[in-house]
Design a protein around this motif. Structure first.
Motif, PDB file in Angstrom:
ATOM      1  N   THR A  37       0.828  -1.315  -0.001  1.00 28.96           N
ATOM      2  CA  THR A  37      -0.077  -0.059   0.173  1.00 28.96           C
ATOM      3  C   THR A  37       0.837   1.140   0.100  1.00 28.96           C
ATOM      4  OG1 THR A  37      -1.816  -0.910   1.238  1.00 28.96           O
ATOM      5  CG2 THR A  37      -1.634   1.325   1.258  1.00 28.96           C
ATOM      6  N   ALA A  38       1.965   1.206   0.779  1.00 31.87           N
ATOM      7  CA  ALA A  38       2.786   2.469   0.930  1.00 31.87           C
ATOM      8  C   ALA A  38       3.655   2.698  -0.341  1.00 31.87           C
ATOM      9  CB  ALA A  38       3.687   2.073   1.985  1.00 31.87           C
ATOM     10  N   GLU A  39       4.006   1.794  -1.222  1.00 32.61           N
ATOM     11  CA  GLU A  39       4.832   1.603  -2.232  1.00 32.61           C
ATOM     12  C   GLU A  39       3.735   2.022  -3.458  1.00 32.61           C
ATOM     13  OE1 GLU A  39       8.512   1.549  -2.879  1.00 32.61           O
ATOM     14  OE2 GLU A  39       8.007   2.377  -0.630  1.00 32.61           O
ATOM     15  N   THR A  40       2.649   1.439  -3.552  1.00 33.68           N
ATOM     16  CA  THR A  40       1.781   1.667  -4.627  1.00 33.68           C
ATOM     17  C   THR A  40       0.365   2.380  -4.579  1.00 33.68           C
ATOM     18  OG1 THR A  40       0.250  -0.416  -4.146  1.00 33.68           O
ATOM     19  CG2 THR A  40       2.419  -0.822  -5.165  1.00 33.68           C
ATOM     20  N   GLY A  41       0.090   2.598  -3.332  1.00 27.84           N
ATOM     21  CA  GLY A  41      -1.078   3.496  -3.123  1.00 27.84           C
ATOM     22  C   GLY A  41      -2.349   2.533  -3.175  1.00 27.84           C
ATOM     23  N   VAL A  42      -2.037   1.393  -3.309  1.00 30.98           N
ATOM     24  CA  VAL A  42      -3.341   0.542  -3.431  1.00 30.98           C
ATOM     25  C   VAL A  42      -3.754  -0.146  -2.107  1.00 30.98           C
ATOM     26  CG1 VAL A  42      -4.426  -1.823  -4.386  1.00 30.98           C
ATOM     27  CG2 VAL A  42      -2.848  -0.269  -5.671  1.00 30.98           C
ATOM     28  N   ARG A  43      -4.812   0.388  -1.523  1.00 34.17           N
ATOM     29  CA  ARG A  43      -5.337   0.131  -0.214  1.00 34.17           C
ATOM     30  C   ARG A  43      -5.885  -1.346  -0.031  1.00 34.17           C
ATOM     31  NH1 ARG A  43      -9.453   4.834   0.496  1.00 34.17           N
ATOM     32  NH2 ARG A  43      -9.987   3.799  -1.446  1.00 34.17           N
ATOM     33  N   LEU A  44      -5.996  -1.817   1.190  1.00 30.33           N
ATOM     34  CA  LEU A  44      -6.630  -2.925   1.418  1.00 30.33           C
ATOM     35  C   LEU A  44      -8.147  -2.864   1.155  1.00 30.33           C
ATOM     36  CD1 LEU A  44      -4.914  -4.158   4.923  1.00 30.33           C
ATOM     37  CD2 LEU A  44      -4.896  -5.292   2.634  1.00 30.33           C
ATOM     38  N   ALA A  45      -8.772  -4.160   0.791  1.00 31.00           N
ATOM     39  CA  ALA A  45     -10.303  -4.039   0.822  1.00 31.00           C
ATOM     40  C   ALA A  45     -10.786  -3.773   1.879  1.00 31.00           C
ATOM     41  CB  ALA A  45     -10.733  -5.503   0.173  1.00 31.00           C
TER      42      ALA A  45
END
Length: 340
Positions: free
Chosen positions: A141-149
């Protein structure tokens, strides 16, 4: 290993085929073939098939450099018969050393290696020991900006193991009308219904009826499924399949039960217990151990498995307390869901 890895000694290498693995990777997988079964069995199967390089498959290997160049983490990003698999991560290290501080640099190195080779939508979930899954997810999440569901914990389970020393002495009823055997081509429709039922309890990895039929066909073709069958009660049906057990991951010493499902109207009759015991007893003629994951909240299934002879994988109290596995899912508006 107890000291924190340092950036100058840490390295992450990416491989597109198991034939390219150095000996140290296979040695790390063989160090704990039960815990490594998910990655080990898939890699061994691909290596044995001698298939060409597939861009959909890759493995990231994290090493501590030095005289012995120790492999400390292996990550797999592979594809199965129905769709992409989750990211799987294995470590041969003791659970006791997997602190948040220790995990920071290895997870960062593997996240960046993965990020350089696959788009963010490919990573829909990660399955690993709790601490590893948590740290990978936070780093991704920190590196890609994709959060958890919104509800990220897809699966939370413990690893159990059955061996010749632990398997119970279950007496199977002497009923010649009962069949406990491998599934055959004629069983495909009934088996597909059980595959569909199993998937319906495994959100978000549900299957359409067509996908379930394909899965059942593959399981039968590969000889990976056993069934419990009784005489059919409807005209035109010689047998009724009440329960199934699938074994889809196998290495030289370990086989993994990956699916157990009993038709709802046949639960409570002991069919699963008899079938699982039969499968384990058969496989243990050649394998050293049989493994499976059982959800922490699935007490009924765990009770059945322990009656058969399954016990906690680790004999170390420290490792036993930490030997919990978790699948965390990422934002499904970004990630493209696969299947396992």
């Amino acid at each position: 290993m107890s000291s924190l890895p340092t950036p100058d000694l840490l390295s992450a290498s990416v491989f597109y085929h198991p034939s390219l693995f150095p000996h140290s990777v296979w040695s790390a997988l063989e160090k704990d073939p039960r815990s490594s079964n998910i990655i080990y069995a898939t890699a061994a199967k691909i290596a044995k098939a001698d298939a060409s390089l597939e861009p959909c498959n890759l493995w990231a290997v994290c090493k501590i450099a030095g005289q012995d160049s120790e492999v400390i983490f292996i990550l797999s990003c592979t594809r199965g018969p129905i769709g992409d698999y989750p990211i799987f991560i294995y470590t041969p290290l003791s659970r006791a050393v997997l602190t948040d501080d220790f995990l920071y640099l290895p997870m960062l190195s593997m996240v960046r290696a993965l990020q350089a080779h696959v788009p963010p939508e490919r990573v829909f979930s990660v399955f690993a020991l709790d601490a590893v899954a948590d740290k990978f997810a936070a780093t991704w999440t920190a590196e890609t900006g994709v959060r958890l569901a919104d509800q990220p914990t897809y699966y939370h389970a413990k690893l159990l193991c059955c061996t010749k020393a632990t398997i119970g002495n279950i007496v199977h009823e002497e009923n010649t009308s009962v069949q406990i055997r491998r599934a055959r081509a004629a069983d495909v429709s009934a088996l597909a219904r059980l595959c569909h039922g199993f998937a319906s309890t495994s959100e978000p990895f549900v299957l359409s009826e067509q996908q379930a039929l394909y899965e059942a066909s593959m399981l039968i073709h590969n000889g990976e499924t056993w069934i419990y069958a009784i005489p059919g009660r409807q005209a035109g049906h010689e047998v009724e399949i009440t329960c199934m057990v699938a074994v889809t991951r196998t290495t030289e010493t370990v086989s993994a039960i990956t699916k157990v499902f009993t038709a709802p109207n046949w639960r409570g009759h002991g069919h699963a217990q008899h079938l699982v015991h039969f499968v384990c007893a058969s496989l243990l003629q050649e394998k050293e151990s049989i493994v499976l994951y059982v959800a922490h909240n699935n007490h009924a299934a765990e009770k059945v498995y322990r009656r058969v002879g399954f016990a906690d994988h680790s004999s170390s109290r420290d490792d036993l307390l930490a030997d919990s596995w978790k699948e965390l899912g990422f934002d499904r508006e970004v990630a493209q869901l696969g299947h396992w």
